[in-house]
Design a protein around this motif. Structure first.
Motif, short mmCIF file in Angstrom:
data_model
loop_
_atom_site.label_atom_id
_atom_site.label_comp_id
_atom_site.label_asym_id
_atom_site.label_seq_id
_atom_site.Cartn_x
_atom_site.Cartn_y
_atom_site.Cartn_z
N UNK A 31 -20.23 5.15 -3.23
CA UNK A 31 -19.72 4.47 -2.04
C UNK A 31 -19.16 3.10 -2.41
N UNK A 32 -19.89 2.36 -3.24
CA UNK A 32 -19.40 1.05 -3.65
C UNK A 32 -18.13 1.17 -4.48
N UNK A 33 -18.10 2.19 -5.33
CA UNK A 33 -16.92 2.39 -6.16
C UNK A 33 -15.69 2.68 -5.31
N UNK A 34 -15.84 3.53 -4.32
CA UNK A 34 -14.71 3.86 -3.44
C UNK A 34 -14.30 2.65 -2.61
N UNK A 35 -15.28 1.83 -2.21
CA UNK A 35 -14.95 0.62 -1.47
C UNK A 35 -14.10 -0.32 -2.34
N UNK A 36 -14.48 -0.42 -3.61
CA UNK A 36 -13.70 -1.25 -4.53
C UNK A 36 -12.27 -0.70 -4.68
N UNK A 37 -12.15 0.62 -4.77
CA UNK A 37 -10.82 1.22 -4.88
C UNK A 37 -9.98 0.98 -3.63
N UNK A 38 -10.61 1.03 -2.49
CA UNK A 38 -9.87 0.76 -1.24
C UNK A 38 -9.31 -0.66 -1.24
N UNK A 39 -10.11 -1.60 -1.75
CA UNK A 39 -9.63 -2.97 -1.81
C UNK A 39 -8.51 -3.11 -2.84
N UNK A 40 -8.64 -2.34 -3.92
CA UNK A 40 -7.62 -2.42 -4.98
C UNK A 40 -6.28 -1.87 -4.50
N UNK A 41 -6.33 -0.72 -3.82
CA UNK A 41 -5.08 -0.05 -3.37
C UNK A 41 -4.64 -0.49 -1.98
N UNK A 42 -5.46 -1.36 -1.33
CA UNK A 42 -5.14 -1.85 0.00
C UNK A 42 -5.01 -0.71 1.02
N UNK B 229 0.86 -1.19 0.00
CA UNK B 229 0.00 0.00 0.00
C UNK B 229 0.89 1.23 0.00
N UNK B 230 0.27 2.36 -0.33
CA UNK B 230 1.04 3.60 -0.46
C UNK B 230 0.17 4.78 -0.06
N UNK B 231 0.67 5.61 0.85
CA UNK B 231 -0.07 6.80 1.28
C UNK B 231 0.14 7.97 0.32
N UNK B 232 1.12 7.86 -0.56
CA UNK B 232 1.33 8.85 -1.61
C UNK B 232 1.25 8.14 -2.95
N UNK B 233 0.04 7.72 -3.32
CA UNK B 233 -0.11 6.85 -4.50
C UNK B 233 0.19 7.59 -5.79
N UNK B 234 0.57 6.81 -6.79
CA UNK B 234 0.80 7.37 -8.12
C UNK B 234 -0.55 7.61 -8.80
N UNK B 235 -0.53 8.57 -9.75
CA UNK B 235 -1.75 8.89 -10.48
C UNK B 235 -1.37 9.12 -11.94
N UNK B 236 -1.50 8.05 -12.73
CA UNK B 236 -1.13 8.17 -14.14
C UNK B 236 -2.26 8.69 -15.00
N UNK B 237 -3.47 8.69 -14.48
CA UNK B 237 -4.63 9.14 -15.26
C UNK B 237 -4.80 10.67 -15.23
N UNK B 238 -4.49 11.27 -14.08
CA UNK B 238 -4.76 12.70 -13.91
C UNK B 238 -4.02 13.56 -14.95
N UNK C 175 -6.72 7.22 -1.87
CA UNK C 175 -7.08 6.90 -3.26
C UNK C 175 -6.73 8.07 -4.16
N UNK C 176 -6.01 7.83 -5.26
CA UNK C 176 -5.71 8.93 -6.19
C UNK C 176 -6.99 9.36 -6.90
N UNK C 177 -7.15 10.67 -7.04
CA UNK C 177 -8.39 11.21 -7.61
C UNK C 177 -8.58 10.77 -9.06
N UNK C 178 -7.50 10.49 -9.76
CA UNK C 178 -7.61 10.06 -11.15
C UNK C 178 -8.23 8.69 -11.30
N UNK C 179 -8.20 7.89 -10.22
CA UNK C 179 -8.76 6.54 -10.27
C UNK C 179 -10.25 6.53 -10.00
N UNK C 180 -10.82 7.66 -9.58
CA UNK C 180 -12.24 7.73 -9.23
C UNK C 180 -13.03 8.00 -10.51
N UNK C 181 -13.89 7.05 -10.90
CA UNK C 181 -14.68 7.21 -12.12
C UNK C 181 -16.15 7.45 -11.84
N UNK C 182 -16.56 7.29 -10.59
CA UNK C 182 -17.94 7.57 -10.19
C UNK C 182 -17.89 8.55 -9.03
#
Length: 866
Positions: A753-764, A676-685, A768-775
């Motif tokens: 809420x479900x989307x963010x929950x999925x991202x939390x599981x993905x990034x452990x 996990x990473x508290x300063x995650x990368x954001x390749x989409x932004x 969460x990087x803002x670029x990964x949020x699609x909903x």
């Protein structure tokens, strides 16, 4: 008239028997006494001839040797004489003289602490009554001496002022006396009385009618050295009061004392009291009125002419002492041309440069005052070639030199930097002044004085005005370290702390200085300063914060090491410190994460670009909770959205691997590690931003970069806002149903809420990087809108609603009013961003890109307040 006649002689019939009377009378008795104790018993006699003989023998006994006087003390002769009131009422003047002589002999061999105040007061009480009744000159002489000796006790000297009757006679006798001993002891007694009085008491005492100041002035030329020295001491005390109400208020008296002082000095400059005369004259010239008379009545010229004739024959210590007179006169700039013309400047330079011992402080003080005259300044600067500055540096850095001389040396260097910066600064840098300052400050507060340290700091400030010299000073890390260490030990002196912070502000632009300060507990010192009771100290440290928030390392230190916390918690105790609030805002303006956490608001000038921007879904009442989440390795209950345009791949040092034994009920199939990473990368932004810029370019809405910071394109604010809103919607519109603004139905929060929950599981992790949020709904979209707006130069705010669940954006869109220059777009175009006010709310959910005026129905509906 009676007719009876008076008879001159009456015949007597009876005559006394003279033989019989002689037989019955007491014949004179002569007894030889060889014992001191027995002779002392005779002091109880009421026969004055007996007293005279006994006191005469005791006086002869006392004169032989000092041991005899000690024996008389052991036999309590003094107490016995005091009990008998020194034979005040004795008709024989010889008895009174002998009694007073014995008292003076005993007091002469008595230390101050041998008799307590009560015994001394009892003796003085008798002496006062004796003094008031006595007219014999010798008795008055003895009594004056006794009073003078008793006044060694300060308590006794304080109480004598209340004895008005005694003082009146004392003054009259002193004024009219021709007895040198009476005059001497009277002056000495007056000096002791003046020493124990406060300034107000002395002023009241010396301005009483008949105070013998004129007689004291006359004694400056007395033939006896002791009297002259005594008069000098009293005059030095009296002349220290330079107020208009002093005893020297009349001009004739001022001129008289100056005339007498100059006369006494010119009579014999080599006399033992010459140094005392010089000191008194220097004290007198501290008064502007005295100095004016000194020059206008040609007393200055008289002294200068006399000095020209005898200068070569005077001892060096006398020559340098004479300078103190001119040093005091140089305080008044209008007399500087005359002083310099009389070659006094050369005398000062000679005493400074050629003296084998350390120069007196007044020598350097006189130079400080003289260099206000251009000619004198040029004369001293010319001495640089002969080592004048190196001489001053050696003086202020030497611990064995008197502290006053060190203070004056450092102050002179500071004055030279003000009056002749270029030449002086070049010379100082050649002499490695930074090293000398380091060595001096290293001696610590125990060896240095506050004034000396302040002068050294002033030297650093003056040199730091030049960029080149500031760089050289900044490279000397030992100097910065000593200043930081000195700050830690200086909190008992608020003025010193204030000046240290001010000095640090002048050299903080240098990178080595910043590194050394952060390594040497500057943060701890600042915390202590912020909690100080002194408003001066708190103002100094908050000013320092305002100056140092330009540097990211200081901003990070202020946030991570508790400065911001102290500023926030102690605000109500700093209501007198005008810079307290600006210091908080200065830190927060450089850290949008903490500002939004604390203020729940980002303004037009709060730019999110350039560093990580963290926004928590949860609203924190105490910002320290969120700070701990960011600082420590823990995850919040709610998601934290992270914005950063400059990190397409995560840094290796930021990635944390979770050990296998820490995982429970987790499928560990395969070789994939759980990280996990508290300063995650954001390749989409960055891709989203590039697409946004292309859209703006197609619509001709990309401004000239040179004008972005200077002006605002109000005409295209709405268009640019709509394009950004559409870009946000395209990024976060996945599975989001667009509703009508008038409906009461909520947007698809459960989807988000479900989307963010999925991202939390993905990034452990919940970061969460803002670029990964699609909903996303209003909350997520407002963050992305603000970040895009900051990137393209659109003024935009980010505001959290009261309940903390919703975020929204505001933009400035002034309405043009005809013939109103304050709303003219040409005027507003160049208005600073900090002066803009939000006028419209941006719709990111319903009518994408629409702008609703604040407080309008649509704005309230968007915020779900209508």
């Amino acid at each position: 008239m009676s007719n009876e006649t008076k008879r001159v002689y009456d015949a007597r019939s009876k005559y006394p028997d003279r033989g019989k009377v002689a037989e019955n009378s007491f014949n004179p008795l002569s007894v030889v006494i060889k014992n001191l104790e027995t002779s002392l018993l005779l002091l109880a006699s009421k026969e004055e001839p007996v007293l005279q003989v006994v006191l005469s023998h005791l006086s002869e006994f006392a004169r032989k040797q000092d041991e005899n006087i000690l024996e008389l003390k052991q036999q309590l002769l003094l107490e016995s004489l005091v009990d008998k009131e020194l034979f005040i009422d004795a008709e024989s003047v010889i008895v009174r003289r002998f009694a007073l002589f014995l008292i003076t002999a005993i007091l002469d061999n008595t230390e101050l602490g041998e008799y307590d105040t009560e015994k001394t007061t009892a003796l003085l009480d008798v002496a006062f009554r004796f003094y008031l009744k006595e007219n014999d000159e010798f008795c008055i002489e003895y009594l004056t001496y006794i009073v003078n000796l008793c006044l060694r006790d300060p308590k006794v000297a304080q109480s004598i002022v209340e004895n008005i009757e005694f003082l009146e006679k004392f003054k009259n006798i002193f004024i009219s006396s021709d007895n040198p001993d009476t005059v001497f002891n009277s002056i000495e007694a007056l000096h002791k009385i003046l020493q124990v009085q406060s300034a107000e008491e002395m002023l009241e005492f010396t301005t009483l009618p008949g105070f013998p100041v004129d007689r004291i002035v006359c004694e400056l030329t007395n033939e006896f050295l002791e009297i002259r020295l005594a008069a000098i001491k009293v005059l030095k005390t009296l002349l220290a009061d330079t107020s208009d109400d002093s005893v020297f208020e009349p001009l004739h008296r001022c001129f008289f004392v100056l005339q007498q002082l100059v006369k006494a000095f010119c009579l014999d400059p080599k006399a033992p009291d010459a140094l005392g005369i010089i000191e008194v004259l220097a004290t007198a010239l501290r008064s502007e009125k005295m100095t004016k008379l000194f020059f206008e009545q040609n007393l200055f010229d008289q002294m200068v002419e006399n000095l020209k004739e005898i200068m070569d024959n005077l001892p060096p210590e006398v020559v340098c002492a004479i300078i103190s007179i001119f040093a005091e006169a140089a305080k008044y700039q209008k007399y500087l041309p005359r002083i310099h013309k009389a070659n006094i400047t050369d005398m000062f330079i000679k005493c400074l440069m050629k003296s084998k011992q350390e120069p007196a402080p007044f020598v350097i003080m006189g130079i400080i005052r003289l260099i206000a005259h251009p000619e004198a300044l040029r004369a001293f600067v010319a001495e640089y070639e002969n080592g004048a500055l190196s001489r001053l540096i050696s003086l202020f850095r030497a611990p064995d030199v008197s502290i006053k001389t060190r203070e004056q040396s450092a102050e002179l260097i500071g004055s030279l930097l003000v009056n002749s910066f270029r030449v002086t600064a070049e010379q100082l840098m050649e002499l490695n002044i930074a090293e000398s300052l380091t060595i001096t400050l290293k001696q610590g507060l125990s060896e240095l004085s506050i004034d000396l340290i302040l002068s050294l700091l002033a030297i650093i400030e003056s040199l730091a005005d030049n960029d080149e010299y500031r760089t050289i000073i900044g490279e000397n890390t030992a100097l910065t370290e000593q200043i930081a260490q000195l700050l830690m030990r200086s909190y008992a002196h608020s003025i010193l702390v204030h000046n240290i912070f001010r000095c640090l502000c002048t050299i903080i632009d240098e990178q080595p200085v910043r590194e050394v300060l952060l390594e040497n507990y500057i943060i701890s010192s600042m915390k202590r300063a912020l909690k100080s009771l002194s408003n001066l100290v708190k103002t100094a440290v908050t000013n320092f914060i305002l100056q140092t928030t330009r540097f990211n390392e200081f901003v990070d230190a202020y946030i991570d090491r508790g400065i911001l916390e102290v500023l926030m918690l102690f605000q109500k105790h700093a209501f007198c410190v005008s810079t307290w609030g600006p210091a908080i805002e200065s830190i927060l303006s450089k850290c949008p994460t903490m500002k939004f956490c604390i203020r729940n608001y980002l303004g037009f000038t709060d730019i999110t670009a350039g560093k990580d921007f963290y926004v928590s879904k949860r609203k924190f009442e105490d910002f320290r909770c969120f700070q701990n989440i960011l600082r420590h390795d823990c995850s919040p209950l709610e998601a934290v959205l992270v914005v950063n345009f400059d990190r397409p791949t995560a840094l290796e040092e930021d990635v944390v691997c979770v050990p296998t034994y820490c995982l429970h009920d987790v499928d560990n199939a395969g070789d994939q590690k759980w990280v996990y990473c508290k300063r995650p990368a954001d390749d989409k932004l960055p891709e989203y931003l590039e697409a946004l810029n292309e859209t703006l370019a197609l619509n001709g809405l990309v401004e000239n970069p040179d004008k972005i910071r200077r002006s605002i394109d109000f005409e295209n604010v709405a268009k640019r806002s709509k394009i950004i809103a559409e870009a946000v919607n395209s990024v976060m519109g996945e599975d989001i149903k667009i509703l009508d603004i008038n409906t009461t139905e909520e947007c698809s929060r459960h989807t988000v809420r479900c989307h963010l929950e999925h991202l939390r599981l993905t990034y452990h992790t919940n970061f969460i990087p803002i670029g990964a949020v699609h909903s996303g709904c209003q909350f997520e979209r407002a963050i992305l809108f603000k970040c895009f707006a900051d990137q393209i130069g659109l003024p935009c705010t980010l505001q959290r609603s009261v309940d903390g669940r919703m975020l929204y954006n505001e933009v400035p869109l002034p309405l043009e009013v005809d013939k109103d220059i304050h709303c003219d777009q040409k005027t507003l175009k160049f208005m600073p961003w900090r002066m803009l006010r939000p006028t419209h709310i941006v719709d990111l959910m319903y009518n994408i890109g629409e702008l609703y005026p604040m407080q309008s129905r649509q704005a309230l509906q968007y915020l779900r307040l209508y």
